[in-house]
Design an enzyme around this catalytic site. Structure first.
Site, mmCIF file in Angstrom:
data_model
loop_
_atom_site.group_PDB
_atom_site.id
_atom_site.type_symbol
_atom_site.label_atom_id
_atom_site.label_comp_id
_atom_site.label_asym_id
_atom_site.label_seq_id
_atom_site.Cartn_x
_atom_site.Cartn_y
_atom_site.Cartn_z
ATOM 1 N N GLU A 244 0.827 -1.208 0.000
ATOM 2 C CA GLU A 244 0.000 0.000 0.000
ATOM 3 C C GLU A 244 0.860 1.257 0.000
ATOM 4 O O GLU A 244 0.642 2.187 -0.776
ATOM 5 C CB GLU A 244 -0.926 -0.004 1.221
ATOM 6 C CG GLU A 244 -1.797 1.229 1.334
ATOM 7 C CD GLU A 244 -2.721 1.373 0.142
ATOM 8 O OE1 GLU A 244 -2.525 2.332 -0.635
ATOM 9 O OE2 GLU A 244 -3.605 0.523 -0.021
ATOM 10 N N ASP A 248 1.099 3.986 -3.117
ATOM 11 C CA ASP A 248 0.705 5.385 -2.939
ATOM 12 C C ASP A 248 1.824 6.337 -3.360
ATOM 13 O O ASP A 248 1.598 7.321 -4.069
ATOM 14 C CB ASP A 248 0.332 5.645 -1.480
ATOM 15 C CG ASP A 248 -0.939 4.935 -1.058
ATOM 16 O OD1 ASP A 248 -1.719 4.540 -1.945
ATOM 17 O OD2 ASP A 248 -1.162 4.773 0.157
ATOM 18 N N SER A 442 -7.182 1.974 -3.909
ATOM 19 C CA SER A 442 -5.978 2.509 -3.280
ATOM 20 C C SER A 442 -5.115 3.265 -4.269
ATOM 21 O O SER A 442 -4.426 4.212 -3.901
ATOM 22 C CB SER A 442 -5.130 1.373 -2.695
ATOM 23 O OG SER A 442 -5.550 1.006 -1.427
#
Length: 512
Positions: A244, A248, A442
């Site tokens: 994650e 990002d 995400s």
């Protein structure tokens, strides 16, 4: 000592934890809680105004008052609780004391338990109690219970149980490619902007960042970590929350490599999440102009006080000129709640954030062949629906948001916009030295955070709260009209169609 009359703190009711008590809690252990204190005055009259307010003036006008802080401190002192930190702009008073004293102060019973990963946690059930004389001053108490509250909205592309490499994913993209495909403003790289990325676990390695951007032929963005509530940048393995974090950073950085990227790390608790949001929003050193959040959970999993307090922080962002981009979920209409009902994800369901949904994008050479709702299985699809907690905001009044399929409640519709999120047409990233292809909404939140950074640079000012602008001008978005996000056991959910829908919102945004 005279015991003050106590009342229930509204919205503080907590459901019982699914796992049994372990009986291992040490009540002499010192813990910290965050007490949120009311504003000096309401900001409602400022909402929707194009006027921006500085951090300094925000604290002066709309922060907590020192007198209110002292009233709460006086109560806390009666129970041997001490002040660890006060931040008037964040309206946060952090108290420290033993578990036993916290139980006495707030009328709760804390028990030891385990989370789904087998870690020791504290849990409570029922309400929090506060002195009646503080009922208009204390808006929330966070951190008594420290069970995990959110999950990352990320999905790995796999084949035969193995992670898919870049070479084996001809239909995948890098975020800079998507920026060109979607028509993001060219000639801008986010210079002069700061993108805040909020993480509740995992970490990044500087070597990966260097190698990844070198492979793209893009100058490496500036990336720094900020600790909140003792959260740390702690990279471990590719199959951890590192996926994650790196997704990002690499997505936002590929779209806006000229922007500074500040990654805030906090524990995955209601206190950690709230403290991280308020810390980033009121960070007068790094000064984020856009915040990207790729963690969340179904509204049903949150306490009312947490949703209200976080929503009030997002509301403050609209006055400070900060755009909040939030992933809408990766489990379709069920949002990982297996009760046969539809659910919408929070914090994407806050009316003051840009909720980012998911699509499946296929190309024919340099042209878009098709773009539909991301939905590749009964557990993997773009999140969206209608809030059961937040009423329909004014800017969605003409968007034809349906009532919730559960209750017909006329609530906030999610998402607002959408972008590529299907793992099969996902994003090429590098995590702990391993090539991966990753999807999930995400990826869409940092994609749009990069877009906002570019547009802020282009316009020479921060865009801030853009939802009213795009809903007043829906033609700014390329509509997605095919697909559904039905993932409940009863195969219920929402379908895409002309105009706004609860799968992809208004569609793909490239300018505003």
């Amino acid at each position: 000592m005279r015991t003050p009359k106590k009342i229930v703190l509204p919205g503080s009711h907590k459901k019982a934890h699914a796992a049994p008590d372990t009986g291992t809690l040490d009540r002499s252990e010192a813990i910290e809680v965050t007490v949120r204190i009311r504003r000096k005055k309401s900001i409602e009259h400022k909402i929707g105004s194009e006027d921006r307010i500085s951090q300094k003036n925000y604290e002066k006008e709309f922060g907590a008052s020192q007198k209110d802080v002292e009233r709460v401190e006086a109560f806390a002192g009666q129970y041997h609780l001490s002040t660890a930190e006060v931040d008037l702009a964040r309206r946060s008073l952090i108290l420290r004391g033993s578990i036993a004293d916290m139980e006495a102060a707030f009328g709760v019973k804390l028990n030891g338990s385990k989370d789904t990963d087998g870690n020791d946690i504290r849990v409570r059930e029922g309400d929090i109690f506060i002195p009646a004389k503080l009922k208009d001053i204390i808006e929330g108490v966070f951190g008594l219970d420290n069970r995990p509250v959110a999950r990352p909205m990320v999905r790995l592309a796999t084949r035969d149980g193995q992670v898919v490499s870049h070479a084996a994913a001809p239909n995948a993209f890098t975020a800079d490619q998507l920026a060109r495909i979607y028509g993001f403003p060219e000639g801008f790289n986010g210079k002069g902007q700061t993108i805040a990325i909020l993480e509740l676990g995992g970490g990044y390695r500087a070597k990966d960042i260097r190698n990844y951007f070198k492979s793209l032929g893009i100058k490496k963005p500036s990336v720094k970590a900020v600790s909140v509530d003792h959260g740390k940048n702690t990279p471990s393995t590719p199959n951890s929350a590192d996926g994650e974090v790196m997704l990002d950073i690499e997505v936002a950085g590929a779209v806006a490599p000229g922007a500074k990227i500040v990654v805030y790390f906090a524990p995955n608790t209601d206190k950690g999440f709230l403290d991280m949001i308020t810390k980033a929003l009121h960070d007068t050193h790094n000064k984020p102009s856009v915040i990207s959040i790729s963690w969340g959970s179904a509204e049903a999993n949150w306490t009312d006080q947490t949703m209200k307090s976080m929503n009030e922080t997002f509301k403050a962002a609209s006055l400070l000129g900060v755009t909040i981009c939030v992933a809408s979920g990766d489990s379709g209409s069920s949002d990982s709640v297996n009760d046969g009902r539809v659910h919408v994800d929070f914090p994407a369901s806050s009316p003051y954030v840009l909720a980012c949904g998911g699509t499946r994008l296929t190309m024919n050479g340099s042209k878009i062949a098709s773009e539909t709702v991301w939905h590749d299985s009964n557990t993997s699809a773009g999140g969206g629906g209608v809030s059961e907690f937040f009423p329909l905001p004014d800017y969605q009044a003409n968007a034809n948001v349906p009532g919730s399929l559960n209750s017909r409640f006329e609530g906030r519709g999610v998402p607002d916009v959408a972008g590529d999120a299907d793992p099969d047409t996902g994003y090429k990233v590098l995590v702990d030295g391993q090539q991966m292809v990753v999807g999930g909404t995400s990826a869409v939140a940092p994609l749009y955070a990069g877009l906002v950074a570019r547009i802020n640079q282009q316009k020479g000012k921060s865009a801030g709260f853009i939802n009213p602008v795009i809903y007043a001008n829906p033609s700014l978005c390329r509509d997605i009209t095919v697909g559904n996000n039905n993932t409940t056991a009863a195969n219920t959910g929402y379908s895409a169609g002309p105009g706004w829908d609860a799968c992809t919102g208004l569609g793909v945004l490239s300018k505003f």
